[in-house]
Design an enzyme around this catalytic site. Structure first.
Site, PDB file in Angstrom:
ATOM      1  N   HIS A 105       0.717  -1.239  -0.004  1.00 33.67           N
ATOM      2  CA  HIS A 105       0.053   0.003   0.150  1.00 33.67           C
ATOM      3  C   HIS A 105       0.748   1.208   0.062  1.00 33.67           C
ATOM      4  O   HIS A 105       2.152   1.090   0.294  1.00 33.67           O
ATOM      5  CB  HIS A 105      -1.059   0.225   1.045  1.00 33.67           C
ATOM      6  CG  HIS A 105       0.014   0.261   2.407  1.00 33.67           C
ATOM      7  ND1 HIS A 105      -0.037   1.637   3.137  1.00 33.67           N
ATOM      8  CD2 HIS A 105       0.480  -0.593   3.454  1.00 33.67           C
ATOM      9  CE1 HIS A 105       0.527   1.624   3.954  1.00 33.67           C
ATOM     10  NE2 HIS A 105       1.116   0.334   4.347  1.00 33.67           N
ATOM     11  N   CYS A 106       0.238   2.422  -0.543  1.00 29.55           N
ATOM     12  CA  CYS A 106       0.724   3.637  -0.298  1.00 29.55           C
ATOM     13  C   CYS A 106      -0.221   4.494   0.557  1.00 29.55           C
ATOM     14  O   CYS A 106      -0.943   3.922   1.178  1.00 29.55           O
ATOM     15  CB  CYS A 106       1.047   4.338  -1.718  1.00 29.55           C
ATOM     16  SG  CYS A 106      -0.375   4.452  -2.694  1.00 29.55           S
TER      17      CYS A 106
END
Length: 310
Positions: A105-106
């Site tokens: 994820h970011c």
């Protein structure tokens, strides 16, 4: 539906999506997403964020025995903040079966994560149009900036060393034989700098029998060789002596049997030579063995025919 699901519903992270089997992508997980992530039984969580000051996610990963890997990546502002080395590190983790289930994820699950997934699709030999269409599904503006397209196009796998074995979904129907990529000459057609690790079994096979770096008490290679030769020589000598001893015992048994048939008294055994090794009297041997004259004429002394055959 369980009552617990109504009271505490399962809420996935923002832009959560399944990339491949046991591989997921999305935005930064919030505490309300933890119950959903727990259902995925994650082993690895990769965070592509500028910094992590929120301890809730770290505490959750520690409590759930999840290996969290934080890779610092700045937030994009009409540019690409990723590097080839960071993308290669992410791809190594994503294609490692021992790391799955994995969630990458970011901050918002869009640009940074989207570029990494586009490079993964390029490694999987997807068409450019297909990987771009997948990227646009998670893009708020509905477009790919030129910098992102150029980055994916010029990515050649710098520093990328894939695990061995890789995830089975990476190249279905292809296997990495002899520690080479399953392509012509072992070179990936669009990510040419990609390499693959040697299998652990092959590394073990390459270890020498005698180590080159040894202590003073360890034998050298020549000593190992000479010791092996001496051991084989002793084994051969023992086998020959055993064979000769068996032949002598057989001959002595024949003589002993003939002594019984002659009616002679059994010779006393010699303990130092074994119970079967007997001393035959010289008075018996002339009666059993042919003389020199007998061998010349082919005639033996007169004795029963049965003794001759025996």
């Amino acid at each position: 539906m369980n009552v617990a699901d109504i009271i505490d519903p399962l809420i996935p992270p923002y832009r959560f999506e399944r990339v491949q089997n046991r591989l997921y992508r999305g935005g930064y997980p919030k505490p309300r997403n933890f119950r959903f992530l727990r259902r995925q039984r994650l082993k690895t969580l990769v965070s592509l964020i500028p910094s992590d000051r929120d301890t809730q996610l770290s505490d959750y990963c520690r409590d759930e025995n999840i290996d969290r890997i934080c890779i610092p990546v700045d937030s994009p502002n009409e540019n690409v903040t990723l590097t080839d080395e960071i993308v290669s590190q992410c791809l190594e983790l994503m294609t490692d079966p021992s790391r799955s289930p994995l969630y990458i994820h970011c901050l918002d699950g869009s640009n940074v994560t989207g570029v990494v997934v586009m490079c993964l699709r390029k490694l999987q030999l997807w068409r450019v149009s297909s990987l771009q269409n997948e990227y646009l599904r998670f893009e708020q503006d509905g477009e790919i900036i030129p910098e992102e397209s150029e980055f994916v196009e010029t990515y050649t796998g710098k520093g990328l060393v894939l695990p061995n074995p890789t995830a089975p979904w990476l190249w279905p129907g292809r296997s990495c034989d002899d520690d080479k990529l399953p392509f012509k000459n072992g070179v990936h057609p669009v990510v040419p700098q990609t390499r693959i690790r040697a299998r652990e079994s092959e590394i073990c096979k390459a270890e020498p029998m005698c180590s080159l770096s040894r202590s003073a008490t360890e034998p050298s290679l020549s000593e190992c060789t000479s010791g092996s030769r001496n051991q084989h020589a002793e084994s051969d000598t023992w086998s020959s002596s055993q064979l000769i001893g068996s032949e002598q015992q057989g001959a002595e048994l024949d003589v002993l049997r003939m002594c019984h048939e002659q009616g002679s008294k059994d010779p006393e055994p010699r303990p130092e030579l074994g119970a079967l090794h007997v001393s035959i009297s010289t008075s018996v041997l002339p009666e059993l063995m042919p003389t020199h004259a007998d061998r010349q004429t082919g005639d033996r002394k007169s004795r029963p025919q049965s003794e001759i055959h025996n």
